[in-house]
Design a protein around this motif. Sequence first.
Motif, PDB file in Angstrom:
ATOM      1  N   LYS A 159       0.638  -1.199   0.037  1.00  0.00           N
ATOM      2  CA  LYS A 159       0.053  -0.010   0.030  1.00  0.00           C
ATOM      3  C   LYS A 159       0.941   1.192   0.043  1.00  0.00           C
ATOM      4  O   LYS A 159       1.585   1.321   0.710  1.00  0.00           O
ATOM      5  N   THR A 160       0.331   2.107  -0.612  1.00  0.00           N
ATOM      6  CA  THR A 160       1.204   3.519  -0.852  1.00  0.00           C
ATOM      7  C   THR A 160       0.445   4.404  -0.011  1.00  0.00           C
ATOM      8  O   THR A 160      -0.803   4.398   0.332  1.00  0.00           O
ATOM      9  N   ARG A 161       0.994   5.513   0.640  1.00  0.00           N
ATOM     10  CA  ARG A 161       0.786   6.405   1.429  1.00  0.00           C
ATOM     11  C   ARG A 161      -0.300   7.277   0.722  1.00  0.00           C
ATOM     12  O   ARG A 161      -0.490   7.732  -0.569  1.00  0.00           O
ATOM     13  N   LYS A 162      -1.471   7.806   1.265  1.00  0.00           N
ATOM     14  CA  LYS A 162      -2.315   8.747   0.976  1.00  0.00           C
ATOM     15  C   LYS A 162      -1.934  10.242   1.203  1.00  0.00           C
ATOM     16  O   LYS A 162      -2.161  11.058   0.409  1.00  0.00           O
ATOM     17  N   TYR A 163      -1.319  10.479   2.332  1.00  0.00           N
ATOM     18  CA  TYR A 163      -0.883  11.530   2.631  1.00  0.00           C
ATOM     19  C   TYR A 163       0.593  11.523   2.841  1.00  0.00           C
ATOM     20  O   TYR A 163       1.398  10.693   3.572  1.00  0.00           O
ATOM     21  N   SER A 164       1.446  12.468   2.429  1.00  0.00           N
ATOM     22  CA  SER A 164       2.914  12.398   2.562  1.00  0.00           C
ATOM     23  C   SER A 164       3.010  12.892   3.962  1.00  0.00           C
ATOM     24  O   SER A 164       2.176  13.482   4.541  1.00  0.00           O
ATOM     25  N   PRO A 165       4.311  12.488   4.565  1.00  0.00           N
ATOM     26  CA  PRO A 165       4.712  12.848   5.760  1.00  0.00           C
ATOM     27  C   PRO A 165       4.889  14.526   6.024  1.00  0.00           C
ATOM     28  O   PRO A 165       4.366  15.029   7.258  1.00  0.00           O
ATOM     29  N   ARG A 166       4.968  15.273   4.920  1.00  0.00           N
ATOM     30  CA  ARG A 166       4.981  16.814   5.106  1.00  0.00           C
ATOM     31  C   ARG A 166       3.764  17.321   5.114  1.00  0.00           C
ATOM     32  O   ARG A 166       3.712  18.305   5.901  1.00  0.00           O
ATOM     33  N   PRO A 208      -4.814  13.808  -1.002  1.00  0.00           N
ATOM     34  CA  PRO A 208      -5.794  13.469  -1.958  1.00  0.00           C
ATOM     35  C   PRO A 208      -6.629  14.926  -2.103  1.00  0.00           C
ATOM     36  O   PRO A 208      -6.812  15.704  -1.366  1.00  0.00           O
ATOM     37  N   LYS A 209      -7.327  14.889  -3.243  1.00  0.00           N
ATOM     38  CA  LYS A 209      -8.287  16.068  -3.949  1.00  0.00           C
ATOM     39  C   LYS A 209      -9.313  16.118  -2.734  1.00  0.00           C
ATOM     40  O   LYS A 209      -9.657  14.860  -2.138  1.00  0.00           O
ATOM     41  N   LYS A 210      -9.988  17.072  -2.768  1.00  0.00           N
ATOM     42  CA  LYS A 210     -10.970  17.629  -1.931  1.00  0.00           C
ATOM     43  C   LYS A 210     -12.206  16.774  -2.258  1.00  0.00           C
ATOM     44  O   LYS A 210     -12.300  16.489  -3.602  1.00  0.00           O
ATOM     45  N   LYS A 211     -13.219  16.290  -1.514  1.00  0.00           N
ATOM     46  CA  LYS A 211     -14.282  15.627  -1.855  1.00  0.00           C
ATOM     47  C   LYS A 211     -15.303  16.366  -2.619  1.00  0.00           C
ATOM     48  O   LYS A 211     -15.990  15.915  -3.614  1.00  0.00           O
TER      49      LYS A 211
END
Length: 121
Positions: free
Chosen positions: A61-68, A116-119
Amino acid sequence: MPRTATTRKKTPTRKKAAVRKTTTRKKATTTRKKTTRKKTTRKKATGRKKTTHKKAGARKKTRKYSPRSGSKVERAMDEMKHGKLTSGRSGKKVTSRKQAIAIGLSEARREGAKVPKKKGS
């Protein structure tokens, strides 16, 4: 000092409550039919363990949110807790936890962090 016998006062006895006449009811004499369960034959376990097969398309699995982006949200939350976080246009203090997270994520988006983009849009 010799003990003298004291006489107890008699308390009036309470009258017993009127005894209620009980009527005899007929008991239901229905007989229940006994239900018999079907006996199922159970398979005997073999000594082998079942192996779990990996799916063909399963990947790490890849991250949805970066650590930054996480650090941006953390900073916004910290500011909100200390009462220094303000909303963009009006400049009012932010008190909502959700709003603080949204501000942190939007700042991360502006910098180009992986978010991720806004919903809504």
